[in-house]
Design a protein around this motif. Structure first.
Motif, PDB file in Angstrom:
ATOM      1  N   SER A 123       5.576  13.065  53.844  1.00  0.00           N
ATOM      2  CA  SER A 123       6.923  12.878  54.393  1.00  0.00           C
ATOM      3  C   SER A 123       8.285  13.053  53.457  1.00  0.00           C
ATOM      4  O   SER A 123       8.131  12.777  52.363  1.00  0.00           O
ATOM      5  CB  SER A 123       7.296  11.554  55.278  1.00  0.00           C
ATOM      6  N   ILE A 124       9.235  13.418  53.750  1.00  0.00           N
ATOM      7  CA  ILE A 124      10.490  13.540  52.999  1.00  0.00           C
ATOM      8  C   ILE A 124      11.756  13.288  53.550  1.00  0.00           C
ATOM      9  O   ILE A 124      11.898  13.655  54.956  1.00  0.00           O
ATOM     10  CB  ILE A 124      10.528  14.844  52.029  1.00  0.00           C
ATOM     11  N   GLY A 125      12.778  12.658  52.852  1.00  0.00           N
ATOM     12  CA  GLY A 125      14.229  12.648  53.702  1.00  0.00           C
ATOM     13  C   GLY A 125      15.261  13.382  52.602  1.00  0.00           C
ATOM     14  O   GLY A 125      15.180  13.041  51.415  1.00  0.00           O
ATOM     15  N   ILE A 126      16.165  13.983  53.395  1.00  0.00           N
ATOM     16  CA  ILE A 126      17.045  14.804  52.510  1.00  0.00           C
ATOM     17  C   ILE A 126      18.334  14.820  53.054  1.00  0.00           C
ATOM     18  O   ILE A 126      18.384  14.488  54.353  1.00  0.00           O
ATOM     19  CB  ILE A 126      16.397  16.327  52.347  1.00  0.00           C
ATOM     20  N   VAL A 127      19.256  15.250  52.364  1.00  0.00           N
ATOM     21  CA  VAL A 127      20.439  15.321  53.017  1.00  0.00           C
ATOM     22  C   VAL A 127      20.386  16.451  53.952  1.00  0.00           C
ATOM     23  O   VAL A 127      20.562  17.683  53.720  1.00  0.00           O
ATOM     24  CB  VAL A 127      21.534  15.703  51.711  1.00  0.00           C
ATOM     25  N   ASP A 128      20.698  16.201  55.209  1.00  0.00           N
ATOM     26  CA  ASP A 128      20.864  17.181  56.440  1.00  0.00           C
ATOM     27  C   ASP A 128      21.761  18.322  56.006  1.00  0.00           C
ATOM     28  O   ASP A 128      21.548  19.535  56.431  1.00  0.00           O
ATOM     29  CB  ASP A 128      20.888  16.468  57.760  1.00  0.00           C
ATOM     30  N   GLU A 129      23.014  17.917  55.466  1.00  0.00           N
ATOM     31  CA  GLU A 129      23.883  18.967  55.141  1.00  0.00           C
ATOM     32  C   GLU A 129      23.562  20.063  54.231  1.00  0.00           C
ATOM     33  O   GLU A 129      24.450  20.995  53.853  1.00  0.00           O
ATOM     34  CB  GLU A 129      25.386  18.170  54.858  1.00  0.00           C
ATOM     35  N   ASN A 130      22.569  19.746  53.352  1.00  0.00           N
ATOM     36  CA  ASN A 130      22.092  20.779  52.374  1.00  0.00           C
ATOM     37  C   ASN A 130      21.059  21.592  53.034  1.00  0.00           C
ATOM     38  O   ASN A 130      19.871  21.446  53.200  1.00  0.00           O
ATOM     39  CB  ASN A 130      21.311  19.896  51.243  1.00  0.00           C
ATOM     40  N   SER A 131      21.577  22.589  53.610  1.00  0.00           N
ATOM     41  CA  SER A 131      21.116  23.563  54.673  1.00  0.00           C
ATOM     42  C   SER A 131      20.160  24.515  53.813  1.00  0.00           C
ATOM     43  O   SER A 131      18.972  24.965  53.990  1.00  0.00           O
ATOM     44  CB  SER A 131      21.928  24.629  55.466  1.00  0.00           C
ATOM     45  N   VAL A 132      20.445  24.736  52.423  1.00  0.00           N
ATOM     46  CA  VAL A 132      19.396  25.719  51.535  1.00  0.00           C
ATOM     47  C   VAL A 132      18.410  25.057  51.301  1.00  0.00           C
ATOM     48  O   VAL A 132      17.006  25.565  51.393  1.00  0.00           O
ATOM     49  CB  VAL A 132      20.356  26.025  50.233  1.00  0.00           C
ATOM     50  N   LEU A 133      18.210  23.476  51.005  1.00  0.00           N
ATOM     51  CA  LEU A 133      17.135  22.745  50.684  1.00  0.00           C
ATOM     52  C   LEU A 133      16.154  22.423  51.914  1.00  0.00           C
ATOM     53  O   LEU A 133      15.035  22.688  51.995  1.00  0.00           O
ATOM     54  CB  LEU A 133      17.623  21.470  50.109  1.00  0.00           C
ATOM     55  N   LYS A 134      17.030  22.442  53.089  1.00  0.00           N
ATOM     56  CA  LYS A 134      16.230  22.236  54.344  1.00  0.00           C
ATOM     57  C   LYS A 134      15.388  23.441  54.686  1.00  0.00           C
ATOM     58  O   LYS A 134      14.296  23.154  54.918  1.00  0.00           O
ATOM     59  CB  LYS A 134      17.337  21.957  55.270  1.00  0.00           C
ATOM     60  N   ASN A 135      16.038  24.522  54.524  1.00  0.00           N
ATOM     61  CA  ASN A 135      15.309  25.584  55.125  1.00  0.00           C
ATOM     62  C   ASN A 135      14.328  25.979  54.077  1.00  0.00           C
ATOM     63  O   ASN A 135      13.279  26.413  54.343  1.00  0.00           O
ATOM     64  CB  ASN A 135      16.388  26.956  55.026  1.00  0.00           C
ATOM     65  N   TRP A 136      14.358  25.703  52.653  1.00  0.00           N
ATOM     66  CA  TRP A 136      13.259  25.726  51.525  1.00  0.00           C
ATOM     67  C   TRP A 136      11.992  25.065  51.996  1.00  0.00           C
ATOM     68  O   TRP A 136      10.948  25.256  52.126  1.00  0.00           O
ATOM     69  CB  TRP A 136      13.651  25.435  50.321  1.00  0.00           C
ATOM     70  N   TYR A 137      12.443  23.576  52.710  1.00  0.00           N
ATOM     71  CA  TYR A 137      11.320  22.630  52.984  1.00  0.00           C
ATOM     72  C   TYR A 137      10.523  23.444  54.369  1.00  0.00           C
ATOM     73  O   TYR A 137       9.446  23.291  54.287  1.00  0.00           O
ATOM     74  CB  TYR A 137      11.499  21.237  53.229  1.00  0.00           C
ATOM     75  N   LYS A 138      11.376  23.981  55.259  1.00  0.00           N
ATOM     76  CA  LYS A 138      10.864  24.496  56.287  1.00  0.00           C
ATOM     77  C   LYS A 138      10.002  25.719  55.801  1.00  0.00           C
ATOM     78  O   LYS A 138       8.888  26.007  56.696  1.00  0.00           O
ATOM     79  CB  LYS A 138      11.963  25.031  57.246  1.00  0.00           C
ATOM     80  N   LEU A 139      10.437  26.608  55.195  1.00  0.00           N
ATOM     81  CA  LEU A 139       9.750  27.596  54.637  1.00  0.00           C
ATOM     82  C   LEU A 139       8.293  27.368  54.048  1.00  0.00           C
ATOM     83  O   LEU A 139       7.245  27.805  54.226  1.00  0.00           O
ATOM     84  CB  LEU A 139      10.270  28.521  53.617  1.00  0.00           C
ATOM     85  N   TYR A 140       8.383  26.114  53.430  1.00  0.00           N
ATOM     86  CA  TYR A 140       7.158  25.561  52.950  1.00  0.00           C
ATOM     87  C   TYR A 140       6.141  24.837  54.097  1.00  0.00           C
ATOM     88  O   TYR A 140       5.115  24.607  53.846  1.00  0.00           O
ATOM     89  CB  TYR A 140       7.359  24.583  51.809  1.00  0.00           C
ATOM     90  N   GLY A 141       6.590  24.674  55.353  1.00  0.00           N
ATOM     91  CA  GLY A 141       5.630  24.295  56.288  1.00  0.00           C
ATOM     92  C   GLY A 141       6.440  22.874  56.975  1.00  0.00           C
ATOM     93  O   GLY A 141       5.702  22.534  57.781  1.00  0.00           O
ATOM     94  N   PHE A 142       7.403  22.335  56.321  1.00  0.00           N
ATOM     95  CA  PHE A 142       7.681  21.046  56.713  1.00  0.00           C
ATOM     96  C   PHE A 142       8.495  21.343  58.102  1.00  0.00           C
ATOM     97  O   PHE A 142       9.128  22.450  58.546  1.00  0.00           O
ATOM     98  CB  PHE A 142       8.609  20.372  55.809  1.00  0.00           C
ATOM     99  N   ILE A 143       8.484  20.245  59.006  1.00  0.00           N
ATOM    100  CA  ILE A 143       9.071  20.279  60.502  1.00  0.00           C
ATOM    101  C   ILE A 143      10.129  18.942  60.107  1.00  0.00           C
ATOM    102  O   ILE A 143       9.780  18.049  59.724  1.00  0.00           O
ATOM    103  CB  ILE A 143       8.260  20.405  61.560  1.00  0.00           C
ATOM    104  N   GLU A 144      11.169  19.310  60.835  1.00  0.00           N
ATOM    105  CA  GLU A 144      12.066  18.245  61.154  1.00  0.00           C
ATOM    106  C   GLU A 144      11.584  17.155  62.061  1.00  0.00           C
ATOM    107  O   GLU A 144      11.198  17.631  63.268  1.00  0.00           O
ATOM    108  CB  GLU A 144      13.447  18.681  61.430  1.00  0.00           C
ATOM    109  N   THR A 145      11.635  15.792  61.805  1.00  0.00           N
ATOM    110  CA  THR A 145      11.137  14.938  62.807  1.00  0.00           C
ATOM    111  C   THR A 145      12.367  14.155  63.374  1.00  0.00           C
ATOM    112  O   THR A 145      12.010  13.137  64.033  1.00  0.00           O
ATOM    113  CB  THR A 145       9.934  14.191  61.963  1.00  0.00           C
ATOM    114  N   GLY A 146      13.399  13.945  62.617  1.00  0.00           N
ATOM    115  CA  GLY A 146      14.511  13.174  63.124  1.00  0.00           C
ATOM    116  C   GLY A 146      15.807  13.185  62.169  1.00  0.00           C
ATOM    117  O   GLY A 146      15.620  13.806  60.877  1.00  0.00           O
ATOM    118  N   LEU A 147      16.832  12.852  62.442  1.00  0.00           N
ATOM    119  CA  LEU A 147      18.034  12.577  61.971  1.00  0.00           C
ATOM    120  C   LEU A 147      18.658  11.389  62.184  1.00  0.00           C
ATOM    121  O   LEU A 147      18.592  10.549  63.236  1.00  0.00           O
ATOM    122  CB  LEU A 147      19.170  13.862  62.493  1.00  0.00           C
ATOM    123  N   LYS A 148      19.107  10.914  60.873  1.00  0.00           N
ATOM    124  CA  LYS A 148      19.751   9.463  61.144  1.00  0.00           C
ATOM    125  C   LYS A 148      21.131   9.331  60.361  1.00  0.00           C
ATOM    126  O   LYS A 148      20.994   9.867  59.093  1.00  0.00           O
ATOM    127  CB  LYS A 148      18.586   8.480  60.801  1.00  0.00           C
TER     128      LYS A 148
END
Length: 168
Positions: A123-148
């Motif tokens: 699991s990881i928590g990242i800055v949601d507004e960092n779309s480049v990083l978020k997409n990088w994690y998605k490409l690696y197979g991570f799925i979004e489980t929530g926003l807070k």
């Protein structure tokens, strides 16, 4: 990138922690500046961390690893175990080494490391507004489980996870 010149080693002593601190701060400051994060409005951001914080992580037995190219540290990752879930913290690659596969090397290392310890997911928590990083994690197979949205943070935290594949 030449793989024979790249290694990942556990961070074991204070000198290595000092080197890791520089890598973490230099890596995270780029996005901190982009999002107008400062030590005043976001003191917990890794761009503003200090040696004492890293020592506390080490004391909690959080695994810390440096990525080295030709003996020079260019990346870092910390791995914290909580039951059968492992948390990635401070994953960083120096800006001039980004987009060359080093982040993937660190992630592959993380998954091999946690798989050997019987992990079920990472699991990881990242800055949601960092779309480049978020997409990088998605490409690696991570799925979004929530926003807070936390009152003390000037951004939204995106929680992501990936199941660990079993060793057959």
């Amino acid at each position: 990138m030449s793989l024979e010149k790249v290694s990942i080693k556990e961070i074991m002593n204070e000198a290595s922690l000092v080197d890791s601190l520089k890598v973490i701060k230099d890596s995270f400051i780029t996005i901190a500046r982009e999002l107008n994060l400062t030590e005043e409005n976001c003191p917990s951001n890794p761009a503003f961390t200090n040696l004492e914080n890293l020592k506390k992580m080490k004391d909690k037995e959080i695994g810390m690893f440096g990525l080295f190219e030709e003996g020079i540290q260019i990346g870092f990752v910390a791995i914290e175990k909580a039951n059968d879930i492992f948390y990635i913290e401070r994953l960083s690659v120096l800006p001039r080494y980004r987009h060359k596969g080093y982040g993937k090397l660190l992630m592959d290392f993380v998954f091999n490391y946690v798989k050997a310890q019987g992990a079920k997911k990472v699991s990881i928590g990242i800055v949601d507004e960092n779309s480049v990083l978020k997409n990088w994690y998605k490409l690696y197979g991570f799925i979004e489980t929530g926003l807070k949205k936390y009152e003390h943070l000037p951004f939204t935290v995106c929680f992501m996870e990936k199941l660990v594949e079993r060793i057959v």
